[in-house]
Design a protein around this motif. Structure first.
Motif, PDB file in Angstrom:
ATOM      1  N   ARG A  67      -7.025   2.205 -27.299  1.00 25.61           N
ATOM      2  CA  ARG A  67      -5.640   1.730 -27.233  1.00 25.61           C
ATOM      3  C   ARG A  67      -5.009   1.724 -28.618  1.00 25.61           C
ATOM      4  O   ARG A  67      -3.869   2.132 -28.805  1.00 25.61           O
ATOM      5  CB  ARG A  67      -5.594   0.330 -26.619  1.00 25.61           C
ATOM      6  CG  ARG A  67      -4.165  -0.107 -26.290  1.00 25.61           C
ATOM      7  CD  ARG A  67      -3.959  -1.550 -26.707  1.00 25.61           C
ATOM      8  NE  ARG A  67      -2.714  -2.077 -26.164  1.00 25.61           N
ATOM      9  CZ  ARG A  67      -1.584  -2.114 -26.854  1.00 25.61           C
ATOM     10  NH1 ARG A  67      -1.505  -1.621 -28.079  1.00 25.61           N
ATOM     11  NH2 ARG A  67      -0.497  -2.626 -26.322  1.00 25.61           N
ATOM     12  N   ARG A  68      -5.760   1.241 -29.625  1.00 25.58           N
ATOM     13  CA  ARG A  68      -5.237   1.209 -31.003  1.00 25.58           C
ATOM     14  C   ARG A  68      -4.939   2.605 -31.513  1.00 25.58           C
ATOM     15  O   ARG A  68      -3.940   2.830 -32.201  1.00 25.58           O
ATOM     16  CB  ARG A  68      -6.237   0.524 -31.927  1.00 25.58           C
ATOM     17  CG  ARG A  68      -5.922  -0.930 -32.206  1.00 25.58           C
ATOM     18  CD  ARG A  68      -6.764  -1.517 -33.324  1.00 25.58           C
ATOM     19  NE  ARG A  68      -8.202  -1.406 -33.112  1.00 25.58           N
ATOM     20  CZ  ARG A  68      -8.922  -2.227 -32.360  1.00 25.58           C
ATOM     21  NH1 ARG A  68      -8.349  -3.220 -31.743  1.00 25.58           N
ATOM     22  NH2 ARG A  68     -10.220  -2.047 -32.238  1.00 25.58           N
ATOM     23  N   GLU A  69      -5.818   3.559 -31.197  1.00 23.57           N
ATOM     24  CA  GLU A  69      -5.598   4.944 -31.622  1.00 23.57           C
ATOM     25  C   GLU A  69      -4.295   5.494 -31.047  1.00 23.57           C
ATOM     26  O   GLU A  69      -3.571   6.221 -31.722  1.00 23.57           O
ATOM     27  CB  GLU A  69      -6.755   5.824 -31.166  1.00 23.57           C
ATOM     28  CG  GLU A  69      -8.038   5.629 -31.926  1.00 23.57           C
ATOM     29  CD  GLU A  69      -9.201   6.407 -31.316  1.00 23.57           C
ATOM     30  OE1 GLU A  69      -8.977   7.214 -30.380  1.00 23.57           O
ATOM     31  OE2 GLU A  69     -10.339   6.202 -31.773  1.00 23.57           O
ATOM     32  N   LEU A  70      -4.007   5.153 -29.808  1.00 22.91           N
ATOM     33  CA  LEU A  70      -2.821   5.694 -29.138  1.00 22.91           C
ATOM     34  C   LEU A  70      -1.553   4.898 -29.397  1.00 22.91           C
ATOM     35  O   LEU A  70      -0.465   5.474 -29.481  1.00 22.91           O
ATOM     36  CB  LEU A  70      -3.067   5.769 -27.624  1.00 22.91           C
ATOM     37  CG  LEU A  70      -4.156   6.729 -27.157  1.00 22.91           C
ATOM     38  CD1 LEU A  70      -4.407   6.553 -25.671  1.00 22.91           C
ATOM     39  CD2 LEU A  70      -3.772   8.166 -27.480  1.00 22.91           C
ATOM     40  N   PHE A  71      -1.681   3.570 -29.521  1.00 18.77           N
ATOM     41  CA  PHE A  71      -0.482   2.725 -29.536  1.00 18.77           C
ATOM     42  C   PHE A  71      -0.422   1.726 -30.679  1.00 18.77           C
ATOM     43  O   PHE A  71       0.517   0.922 -30.736  1.00 18.77           O
ATOM     44  CB  PHE A  71      -0.355   1.983 -28.201  1.00 18.77           C
ATOM     45  CG  PHE A  71      -0.311   2.914 -27.027  1.00 18.77           C
ATOM     46  CD1 PHE A  71       0.828   3.670 -26.762  1.00 18.77           C
ATOM     47  CD2 PHE A  71      -1.419   3.083 -26.219  1.00 18.77           C
ATOM     48  CE1 PHE A  71       0.859   4.544 -25.699  1.00 18.77           C
ATOM     49  CE2 PHE A  71      -1.393   3.962 -25.147  1.00 18.77           C
ATOM     50  CZ  PHE A  71      -0.255   4.696 -24.894  1.00 18.77           C
ATOM     51  N   GLY A  72      -1.372   1.764 -31.586  1.00 15.41           N
ATOM     52  CA  GLY A  72      -1.347   0.850 -32.722  1.00 15.41           C
ATOM     53  C   GLY A  72      -1.276  -0.600 -32.273  1.00 15.41           C
ATOM     54  O   GLY A  72      -2.012  -1.028 -31.393  1.00 15.41           O
ATOM     55  N   ASP A  73      -0.342  -1.324 -32.869  1.00 11.33           N
ATOM     56  CA  ASP A  73      -0.188  -2.746 -32.576  1.00 11.33           C
ATOM     57  C   ASP A  73       0.961  -3.037 -31.618  1.00 11.33           C
ATOM     58  O   ASP A  73       1.469  -4.166 -31.580  1.00 11.33           O
ATOM     59  CB  ASP A  73       0.036  -3.524 -33.881  1.00 11.33           C
ATOM     60  CG  ASP A  73      -1.193  -3.532 -34.772  1.00 11.33           C
ATOM     61  OD1 ASP A  73      -2.307  -3.445 -34.214  1.00 11.33           O
ATOM     62  OD2 ASP A  73      -1.048  -3.620 -36.006  1.00 11.33           O
ATOM     63  N   GLU A  74       1.395  -2.042 -30.867  1.00 10.48           N
ATOM     64  CA  GLU A  74       2.474  -2.296 -29.903  1.00 10.48           C
ATOM     65  C   GLU A  74       2.073  -3.443 -28.990  1.00 10.48           C
ATOM     66  O   GLU A  74       0.927  -3.523 -28.551  1.00 10.48           O
ATOM     67  CB  GLU A  74       2.740  -1.047 -29.059  1.00 10.48           C
ATOM     68  CG  GLU A  74       3.446   0.059 -29.797  1.00 10.48           C
ATOM     69  CD  GLU A  74       3.755   1.239 -28.884  1.00 10.48           C
ATOM     70  OE1 GLU A  74       4.037   1.026 -27.687  1.00 10.48           O
ATOM     71  OE2 GLU A  74       3.695   2.375 -29.375  1.00 10.48           O
ATOM     72  N   PRO A  75       3.010  -4.325 -28.676  1.00  5.07           N
ATOM     73  CA  PRO A  75       2.673  -5.473 -27.826  1.00  5.07           C
ATOM     74  C   PRO A  75       2.349  -5.051 -26.393  1.00  5.07           C
ATOM     75  O   PRO A  75       2.848  -4.040 -25.893  1.00  5.07           O
ATOM     76  CB  PRO A  75       3.936  -6.339 -27.865  1.00  5.07           C
ATOM     77  CG  PRO A  75       5.025  -5.428 -28.281  1.00  5.07           C
ATOM     78  CD  PRO A  75       4.403  -4.333 -29.099  1.00  5.07           C
ATOM     79  N   SER A  76       1.521  -5.857 -25.764  1.00  2.00           N
ATOM     80  CA  SER A  76       1.136  -5.623 -24.374  1.00  2.00           C
ATOM     81  C   SER A  76       2.194  -6.206 -23.442  1.00  2.00           C
ATOM     82  O   SER A  76       2.800  -7.230 -23.741  1.00  2.00           O
ATOM     83  CB  SER A  76      -0.206  -6.290 -24.096  1.00  2.00           C
ATOM     84  OG  SER A  76      -0.569  -6.113 -22.756  1.00  2.00           O
ATOM     85  N   THR A  77       2.387  -5.548 -22.315  1.00  6.28           N
ATOM     86  CA  THR A  77       3.315  -6.076 -21.306  1.00  6.28           C
ATOM     87  C   THR A  77       2.577  -6.523 -20.050  1.00  6.28           C
ATOM     88  O   THR A  77       3.210  -6.903 -19.074  1.00  6.28           O
ATOM     89  CB  THR A  77       4.378  -5.026 -20.930  1.00  6.28           C
ATOM     90  OG1 THR A  77       3.715  -3.847 -20.467  1.00  6.28           O
ATOM     91  CG2 THR A  77       5.260  -4.701 -22.117  1.00  6.28           C
TER      92      THR A  77
END
Length: 173
Positions: A67-77
């Motif tokens: 998840r970090r590789e794809l989306f970094g620190d984007e918040p979860s929904t």
């Protein structure tokens, strides 16, 4: 198992977050059960549940890394309120004094439940990346079932005690 998720509109980020939450819920439940069994000196079953804690934690870390590789620190929904008992052993399946074999069966049922979750969700999934992830996760549950089977084969079918021997007599109210 209760789930409040619109699989048809699930993004890959949300699917990863959901999968991480499933692993965290299972890890936490196994930890809780192991701690309870330790309190009652049911150490073999507790030790196996701690083994499962490690398995669930590792799988969760692998998913978090992806998840970090794809989306970094984007918040979860998505959050844990959207699921219940997807892979976590059900409270009703355990008891204070469990044999190791009973613990194996609890873990086997939990892994099968997780397989069923991903298998049942697949027909509703429309996003190709989510479909691919859920297909991978479903296959990993098959591997986890085989891992539990392997553990079952390493130990005798009977632990040498009857859990009824540890039950307290009824107390007058």
């Amino acid at each position: 198992m209760s789930v409040d998720i619109d699989f048809a509109n699930l993004s890959i980020k949300d699917a990863l977050d959901l999968a991480i939450l499933v692993e965290e819920e299972a890890r936490d439940r196994y930890q809780e059960l192991a701690d309870n069994l330790d309190l009652h000196n049911t150490t073999d079953a507790a030790q196996f549940f701690r083994f499962m804690v490690g398995c669930e934690a590792k799988h969760g870390r692998d998913l978090q890394e992806k998840r970090r590789e794809l989306f970094g620190d984007e918040p979860s929904t998505v959050d844990r309120s959207m699921l219940w008992d997807v892979e976590a052993p059900g409270y009703e399946t355990t008891r204070t004094f469990m044999t190791l074999q009973e613990a194996f069966h609890v873990a086997m049922a939990a892994e099968r439940k997780a397989f069923q979750f991903f298998d049942s969700a697949l027909p509703e999934v429309t996003d190709s990346e989510v479909r691919e992830l859920f297909t991978e996760l479903r296959q990993e549950e098959v591997e986890h079932i085989e891992m539990v089977r392997g553990q079952m084969k390493k130990f005798p079918a009977r632990d040498g005690f009857d859990p009824v021997d540890f039950a307290d007599e009824p107390v007058a109210q």
